[in-house]
Design an enzyme around this catalytic site. Sequence first.
Site, PDB file in Angstrom:
ATOM      1  CE  LYS A   8      -3.768   2.029   2.781  1.00  0.00           C
ATOM      2  NZ  LYS A   8      -4.600   1.811   3.993  1.00  0.00           N
ATOM      3  CG  ASP A 145     -14.425   2.907   5.985  1.00  0.00           C
ATOM      4  OD1 ASP A 145     -15.659   2.877   5.791  1.00  0.00           O
ATOM      5  OD2 ASP A 145     -13.608   3.283   5.132  1.00  0.00           O
TER       6      ASP A 145
END
Length: 442
Positions: A8, A145
């Site tokens: 990432k 989330d």
Amino acid sequence: KAKKVAIKVQRAGLKELFDVDLKNLKKLAVLLDKFDPKSDGADRDWVSIYEESERLLYLEIDYLNEATNAERFARDFADVEWVRVPDIYREVSSPRVLCMEFIESFKLTDIERIEKLGLDRKLLAKRTADAFLKQIVETSYFHCDPHAGNLCVDNGGNLVYYDFGMMDELKPNVLEGFRKFCAALFEGGPTISETELAKNAKLLVDGVEDAGVLARGADRLAVEKLARYFMRTFKDNQLGKKGANVKETVGTDLQTLTENNVFRFPSTFTFIFRAFASIEGIGKGLDKDYDIGKLAQPFIEKFTESQKGYKSQTQKNFNIFAKATGLNTADIETAVTSPRKIAYIEETLRAMESGTLKVRVRSLENEKSLERMALTQNRMENFLLASLLLNIAGIMSRPILTGTGVAGAAFFGLQAFLTNTKIKKFDKTQAKFVQTKFEGDD
């Protein structure tokens, strides 16, 4: 090391973009604090909500913090075999680059692939609820989330969590209050008696107060009555029954609590509701009968039992037997203390006979009638003063006195008009909360 990994990488200029956007959002939060009418009875602190969001958003772009979050989340679910968290490789990670284990998985919204693999959709839906409840009730550390891109499933039906940048933790008082709330709400199951429900309603209100949702000094009687209504409605929904209308049943009490803004909205709840909405959406996509309220019943009961601190299975079994048969400490204590309670009742009755007993009663209906009467009286006084000044202006010969009289009449006439508007608004509000059903009605 020949391991398949996922990397990432943070895009350039992201922090600078956050700085600009959050600066503008803070101005909006300040305005909302000033102009939010809070007509739903919840006293929200928009600046606190903004500050909590700002804190989490800046933490989200620190990938070493995300690595720490992922490791903690993995430890929390170490005993749950159907939850997987990617391993983090810190030696090749930095604040803007995160290297982690690659886990083959796909979205829980890919129903076609789930059915093709023969995975149990109802079981997957239940697992999403159980994992969410474990975070909120048990560990107090939760994923803020968990949308379909961050909560996936592998070919074996195990849940796979990703993206641990936005995590939050309940404060100790909020956690204890929430646990107390859950224990009270689910205690006794859907078929609980009205007596037990009333007792649990007091515990539920204690939990709400401990969590900071209910303001100290709020009207406990009204809050407990509202709690009994919502608890009964929740139990009826578990049984598939339709609950009574809130305004018809507890309308006056609800209006009083709403007007006094006794309910608070802790900033952490923003992210709990956000996570709940995501889980609810995924669950309903997997199972049309998905109801987290029903799925929570066995989870909360199991968790509540685990908190009682049984030293052995034998002690637990004896407690269950004692509770079913009435052979328990509480009932024995009731039997022993009954004579004292009867004596107390006798003393109370004698105080009533002698006239020394003082009883305080609150009538919400009378309070509202007096409030309307005060508004009506104020309107009448303004009308009379406006008429008097207008008459004085008409008989005065000097222009300055005439002008003063007209100005005074206009002022009090305007006050009368504004008060009349308040009365109409008051009547409109009263009509919304009129109570037509009372305890004991069918």
